[in-house]
Design an enzyme around this catalytic site. Structure first.
Site, PDB file in Angstrom:
ATOM      1  N   GLY A   1       0.997  -1.162  -0.032  1.00 15.18           N
ATOM      2  CA  GLY A   1      -0.127   0.115  -0.117  1.00 15.18           C
ATOM      3  C   GLY A   1       1.010   1.300  -0.050  1.00 15.18           C
ATOM      4  CG  LEU A   2       2.097   3.207   3.053  1.00 14.04           C
ATOM      5  CD1 LEU A   2       3.349   3.180   3.745  1.00 14.04           C
ATOM      6  CD2 LEU A   2       1.121   4.437   3.714  1.00 14.04           C
ATOM      7  CB  CYS A   3       1.365   3.407  -3.998  1.00 16.52           C
ATOM      8  SG  CYS A   3       0.582   1.906  -3.967  1.00 16.52           S
ATOM      9  N   GLY A   4      -0.964   5.806  -2.594  1.00 16.27           N
ATOM     10  CA  GLY A   4      -2.015   6.920  -2.943  1.00 16.27           C
ATOM     11  C   GLY A   4      -3.245   6.012  -3.516  1.00 16.27           C
TER      12      GLY A   4
ATOM     13  CG  PHE B   1      -1.380   2.363  -8.053  1.00 18.72           C
ATOM     14  CD1 PHE B   1      -1.038   2.592  -9.476  1.00 18.72           C
ATOM     15  CD2 PHE B   1      -0.849   1.002  -7.797  1.00 18.72           C
ATOM     16  CE1 PHE B   1      -0.568   1.832 -10.268  1.00 18.72           C
ATOM     17  CE2 PHE B   1      -0.424  -0.111  -8.728  1.00 18.72           C
ATOM     18  CZ  PHE B   1      -0.399   0.378  -9.786  1.00 18.72           C
TER      19      PHE B   1
END
Lengths: 135, 295
Positions: free
Chosen positions: B89-92, B94
């Site tokens: 995770g931690l990719c907006g 996406f």
């Protein structure tokens, strides 16, 4: 000196060769063939084997390919290899693994047709191993 | 009103977070470059594959010997969706973008009375789709252990898909992934891979008149039956690479935002902290002065 033509060797991961060459030896589905400039258009599947590339500037390079396609037109030749490496970089362990897998495939084949296909593939791989071992 | 000590702690913690997000951003930037290079390196292969396929399709001419993978089963009842997302995770937005795109598609198919099966590549898409469509998910392919995405990974997925197709468990296969437009823009895309979309190859044919005189070794039909499965693997491989690049791009901009937000937060907190400290000093001064005056 033969005329040069454009040769490209591509694997899914990258473009290995894109150069003007004099001749290329391809392990075609129905035997080895040498491609030179102005070759008649041919499309063929390739077997596991060694591709020998003779560059226009002299010098010869050899690559090991594991199956794929060659698309030959008078103006050039494109080789789409499933996996290709220069002979000097061949990973012996990888080759051994492929042979092992092929053996297993041949052993598990359900019908005769599948078995003969798997055995043929195994034969090609073993020949290939024999061909590059001294290198 | 938080005490001075509380504020100090907050500021320290936000600063620590900012350091982490900054580091993640830089890691993503480095990985993005590598992923982008990989995606570019794979492009020649899929392009050549496309033109070879176009030539050979013309030679076979959609006749009876074209393999089923290309012409389809003639039905349109069971759809297989391959949803490719990131493992982390931690990719907006996406992952949720891809999942939403897939979910819209699923809804549409279900409304039309079709049957849907799902294969998830990547953990995040699986987590999202599991909530609503757990019963439809056939399999989850885990690529977390994979350091560098190789063609073998895509090939393994393609083999599974083809195996399912040969068993007759679906009619149409669609691939969901995120197309990498640029670092800041990734477009969730649906691409039908079985039966192969022939519209583009029809155009290529008319452009290339010389292809008719090709010689084939072995027969065109045989080559085609070898080529089509490989083409599926190539399409999946390309999707995975585009996804990898897109994930890193999205992560980079998400982390850039996070770093900036943390900076703003630190500024605000420092202002509150300074004001409060000043207020306390003033208060103490007033106490001392009024004490002295009272004497």
């Amino acid at each position: 000196m033969a005329e040069a033509f454009k040769f490209e060797l591509v694997s899914p991961e990258r473009l290995l060769v894109s150069a003007e060459v004099e001749s290329v030896v391809i392990p075609g589905a129905e035997g080895e063939m040498t491609v030179m400039a102005h070759h008649a258009p041919v499309m063929t599947t390739i077997q596991p084997g060694v591709v020998t590339v003779k560059a226009a500037s002299g010098g010869e390079e050899r690559y090991v390919v594991f199956g794929g396609f060659a698309d030959i037109v008078p103006a050039g030749c494109t080789l789409l290899a499933e996996s290709a490496v220069a002979v000097k970089d061949v990973d012996r362990a990888d080759l051994a693994r492929r042979i092992q897998e092929a053996k297993e495939d041949a052993a598990d084949a359900k019908d005769d047709q599948a078995r003969s296909k798997a055995e043929q593939f195994l034969g090609q791989l073993t020949t290939l191993e024999g061909a590059i071992l001294p290198a | 009103m938080p005490s001075l000590k509380d504020l100090r702690n907050r500021i320290a913690s936000v600063k620590a977070t900012q350091k982490i997000t900054k580091a993640m951003q830089m890691v993503a930037a480095a990985k993005l470059r590598r992923a982008q290079e990989a995606a570019e390196a794979a492009r020649p292969y899929s392009e050549r594959m496309g033109s070879v396929l176009a030539n050979i399709t013309q030679a076979v001419g959609g006749g009876g010997d074209a393999p089923a993978l290309m012409t389809g089963t003639g039905k349109d009842d069971v759809h297989l969706l391959i949803v490719c997302t990131a493992e982390r995770g931690l990719c907006g937005g996406f992952n949720s973008q891809i999942a939403r795109h897939a979910r819209d598609h699923i809804r549409r198919l279900l409304a039309d009375g079709k049957q849907v099966k799902i294969i998830c590549v990547g953990k995040k898409g699986f987590d999202i789709l599991r909530r609503d469509y757990a019963s439809m998910i056939l399999e989850r392919i885990d690529l977390r252990e994979v350091k560098t995405l190789g063609f073998v990974n895509a090939d393994a997925i393609a083999r599974k898909v083809i195996h399912l197709f040969n068993e007759g468990s679906f009619d149409v296969c669609t691939l969901f992934y995120s197309q990498f437009k640029s670092v800041i823009s990734q477009v969730p895309t649906a691409q039908q891979i079985i039966p192969a979309a022939t519209a583009s190859s029809a155009q290529a044919e008319s452009a290339d008149g010389a292809s008719a005189v090709y010689e084939y070794e072995p027969e065109p039909g045989e080559i085609l039956s070898d080529l089509i499965p490989r083409n599926i693997a190539v399409q999946i491989f390309r999707a995975l690479l585009e996804n990898a690049a897109g994930e890193m791009g999205a992560k980079m901009s998400a982390m850039d935002n996070a770093t900036r937000n943390a900076g703003e937060m630190i500024n605000k907190l420092s202002i509150t902290y300074n004001r409060q400290r000043q207020a306390q000093i003033t208060k103490e001064l007033i106490e001392i002065i009024s004490g002295a005056e009272a004497l």
